[in-house]
Design a protein around this motif. Structure first.
Motif, PDB file in Angstrom:
ATOM      1  N   GLN A  93      -6.848  -4.991 -12.294  1.00  0.00           N
ATOM      2  CA  GLN A  93      -6.861  -3.569 -11.930  1.00  0.00           C
ATOM      3  C   GLN A  93      -5.559  -2.879 -12.338  1.00  0.00           C
ATOM      4  O   GLN A  93      -5.574  -1.763 -12.872  1.00  0.00           O
ATOM      5  CB  GLN A  93      -7.086  -3.414 -10.419  1.00  0.00           C
ATOM      6  CG  GLN A  93      -8.441  -3.874  -9.929  1.00  0.00           C
ATOM      7  CD  GLN A  93      -9.571  -3.038 -10.498  1.00  0.00           C
ATOM      8  OE1 GLN A  93      -9.464  -1.826 -10.609  1.00  0.00           O
ATOM      9  NE2 GLN A  93     -10.666  -3.671 -10.869  1.00  0.00           N
ATOM     10  N   ILE A  94      -4.441  -3.548 -12.091  1.00  0.00           N
ATOM     11  CA  ILE A  94      -3.138  -2.978 -12.478  1.00  0.00           C
ATOM     12  C   ILE A  94      -3.061  -2.808 -13.990  1.00  0.00           C
ATOM     13  O   ILE A  94      -2.601  -1.781 -14.492  1.00  0.00           O
ATOM     14  CB  ILE A  94      -1.978  -3.872 -11.976  1.00  0.00           C
ATOM     15  CG1 ILE A  94      -1.931  -3.889 -10.445  1.00  0.00           C
ATOM     16  CG2 ILE A  94      -0.643  -3.429 -12.550  1.00  0.00           C
ATOM     17  CD1 ILE A  94      -1.518  -2.589  -9.802  1.00  0.00           C
ATOM     18  N   GLU A  97       1.454   6.174  -7.305  1.00  0.00           N
ATOM     19  CA  GLU A  97       0.421   7.169  -7.622  1.00  0.00           C
ATOM     20  C   GLU A  97       1.000   8.579  -7.638  1.00  0.00           C
ATOM     21  O   GLU A  97       0.627   9.401  -8.484  1.00  0.00           O
ATOM     22  CB  GLU A  97      -0.719   7.087  -6.607  1.00  0.00           C
ATOM     23  CG  GLU A  97      -1.618   5.874  -6.794  1.00  0.00           C
ATOM     24  CD  GLU A  97      -2.791   5.875  -5.839  1.00  0.00           C
ATOM     25  OE1 GLU A  97      -3.912   5.589  -6.284  1.00  0.00           O
ATOM     26  OE2 GLU A  97      -2.586   6.171  -4.646  1.00  0.00           O
ATOM     27  N   SER A 131      -6.296   0.583  -2.890  1.00  0.00           N
ATOM     28  CA  SER A 131      -5.048  -0.112  -2.558  1.00  0.00           C
ATOM     29  C   SER A 131      -5.275  -1.504  -1.971  1.00  0.00           C
ATOM     30  O   SER A 131      -4.342  -2.290  -1.859  1.00  0.00           O
ATOM     31  CB  SER A 131      -4.206   0.725  -1.584  1.00  0.00           C
ATOM     32  OG  SER A 131      -4.914   0.933  -0.379  1.00  0.00           O
ATOM     33  N   LEU A 176      -5.557  -4.503  -5.535  1.00  0.00           N
ATOM     34  CA  LEU A 176      -4.532  -4.342  -6.566  1.00  0.00           C
ATOM     35  C   LEU A 176      -4.267  -5.660  -7.286  1.00  0.00           C
ATOM     36  O   LEU A 176      -3.132  -6.108  -7.402  1.00  0.00           O
ATOM     37  CB  LEU A 176      -3.237  -3.798  -5.935  1.00  0.00           C
ATOM     38  CG  LEU A 176      -3.352  -2.410  -5.303  1.00  0.00           C
ATOM     39  CD1 LEU A 176      -2.080  -2.046  -4.570  1.00  0.00           C
ATOM     40  CD2 LEU A 176      -3.678  -1.366  -6.363  1.00  0.00           C
ATOM     41  N   LEU A 191      -7.446   3.439  -8.215  1.00  0.00           N
ATOM     42  CA  LEU A 191      -7.513   2.078  -7.689  1.00  0.00           C
ATOM     43  C   LEU A 191      -7.535   2.074  -6.170  1.00  0.00           C
ATOM     44  O   LEU A 191      -6.859   2.879  -5.531  1.00  0.00           O
ATOM     45  CB  LEU A 191      -6.307   1.257  -8.174  1.00  0.00           C
ATOM     46  CG  LEU A 191      -6.126   1.096  -9.681  1.00  0.00           C
ATOM     47  CD1 LEU A 191      -5.030   0.081  -9.960  1.00  0.00           C
ATOM     48  CD2 LEU A 191      -7.413   0.678 -10.355  1.00  0.00           C
ATOM     49  N   TRP A 231       2.402   1.614  -3.346  1.00  0.00           N
ATOM     50  CA  TRP A 231       1.394   2.041  -4.317  1.00  0.00           C
ATOM     51  C   TRP A 231       1.177   3.550  -4.225  1.00  0.00           C
ATOM     52  O   TRP A 231       0.994   4.234  -5.232  1.00  0.00           O
ATOM     53  CB  TRP A 231       0.077   1.297  -4.090  1.00  0.00           C
ATOM     54  CG  TRP A 231      -0.994   1.765  -5.036  1.00  0.00           C
ATOM     55  CD1 TRP A 231      -2.115   2.469  -4.731  1.00  0.00           C
ATOM     56  CD2 TRP A 231      -1.016   1.582  -6.454  1.00  0.00           C
ATOM     57  NE1 TRP A 231      -2.834   2.729  -5.865  1.00  0.00           N
ATOM     58  CE2 TRP A 231      -2.177   2.199  -6.936  1.00  0.00           C
ATOM     59  CE3 TRP A 231      -0.149   0.953  -7.359  1.00  0.00           C
ATOM     60  CZ2 TRP A 231      -2.517   2.216  -8.285  1.00  0.00           C
ATOM     61  CZ3 TRP A 231      -0.482   0.964  -8.708  1.00  0.00           C
ATOM     62  CH2 TRP A 231      -1.652   1.587  -9.159  1.00  0.00           C
ATOM     63  N   LYS A 273       0.826  -1.214   0.000  1.00  0.00           N
ATOM     64  CA  LYS A 273       0.000   0.000   0.000  1.00  0.00           C
ATOM     65  C   LYS A 273       0.857   1.260   0.000  1.00  0.00           C
ATOM     66  O   LYS A 273       0.580   2.218  -0.723  1.00  0.00           O
ATOM     67  CB  LYS A 273      -0.917   0.017   1.236  1.00  0.00           C
ATOM     68  CG  LYS A 273      -2.067  -0.956   1.185  1.00  0.00           C
ATOM     69  CD  LYS A 273      -2.917  -0.757   2.433  1.00  0.00           C
ATOM     70  CE  LYS A 273      -4.047  -1.751   2.508  1.00  0.00           C
ATOM     71  NZ  LYS A 273      -4.863  -1.571   3.706  1.00  0.00           N
ATOM     72  N   LYS A 313      -1.641 -10.177  -5.393  1.00  0.00           N
ATOM     73  CA  LYS A 313      -1.560  -8.846  -5.985  1.00  0.00           C
ATOM     74  C   LYS A 313      -1.030  -8.923  -7.421  1.00  0.00           C
ATOM     75  O   LYS A 313      -0.347  -9.870  -7.801  1.00  0.00           O
ATOM     76  CB  LYS A 313      -0.639  -7.944  -5.161  1.00  0.00           C
ATOM     77  CG  LYS A 313      -0.925  -7.933  -3.667  1.00  0.00           C
ATOM     78  CD  LYS A 313      -2.293  -7.393  -3.329  1.00  0.00           C
ATOM     79  CE  LYS A 313      -2.500  -7.337  -1.819  1.00  0.00           C
ATOM     80  NZ  LYS A 313      -3.855  -6.994  -1.435  1.00  0.00           N
TER      81      LYS A 313
END
Length: 201
Positions: A97-98, A45, A90, A93, A88, A41, A38, A181
């Protein structure tokens, strides 16, 4: 006889206590690895948002050029808007989605490349200090995106390897937040330096 049953009960209690402590340890490790994903990520972002923030300045810098291709500018604005709309969670993931996130970002990158190629025909724009600084910032951001994506993939690899080991996978499968993930996948030509090179457009 009573002593025998007492020993059995004590053994069962000890067994389940050990299993419980072991399960708690695995759960806590999954939490730790998940939080690292997270956090990473968030870094991914941030660098993508920096690129989104640079694009309007880049567009405005070249907008005033005589006979400039307005279609390209419109496409960039639309692609930026679409990329900005993909947010998205967190906790979700997964690979789909990725891939969705990556596809919109790659689409935006393609339009930025087209813009920079068109600018090649306008030496007055190309030579301005403002455009040069923006281009350098964009290149630096692309480098940073590559670094943060690689770090994200490392954290995902650590998590997925840990959670997929038996019997840890049994505990992981009890909780939605510990689903496997997704990774950022390499694009064609990504084995080269991440510096922006739009000569192939």
């Amino acid at each position: 006889m009573k002593k025998y049953f007492f020993n059995i009960i004590i053994s069962i209690i000890i067994f389940f206590t050990i299993i419980g402590l072991w399960s708690i340890s695995i759960y806590n490790n999954l939490i730790l690895l998940n939080e690292k994903i997270k956090n990473q990520w968030g870094q991914v972002e941030n660098v993508y948002q920096r690129r989104l923030d640079l694009i309007p300045n880049l567009v405005n810098t070249v907008k005033g050029a005589a006979s400039f291709e307005n279609k390209t500018l419109t496409q960039i604005v639309e692609a930026r808007s679409k990329a900005n709309s993909i947010q998205l969670n967190s906790n979700e993931l997964d690979q789909n989605q990725i891939n969705k996130f990556e596809k919109t970002q790659e689409n935006l990158n393609n339009y930025v490349g087209k813009l920079l190629v068109v600018v090649e025909n306008y030496p007055d724009i190309k030579s301005t200090k403002n455009f040069s600084e923006l281009q350098n910032q964009l290149e630096g951001t692309e480098n940073r995106i590559n670094v943060e994506r690689n770090r994200f993939n490392e954290q995902v690899g650590n998590f997925n390897t840990y959670r997929n080991q038996f019997p840890k996978i049994i505990i992981a499968n009890f909780f939605d937040k510990f689903k496997e993930k997704g990774y950022f996948k390499s694009q064609n030509g990504s084995n080269k330096s991440p510096l922006i090179d739009f000569s192939h457009y």
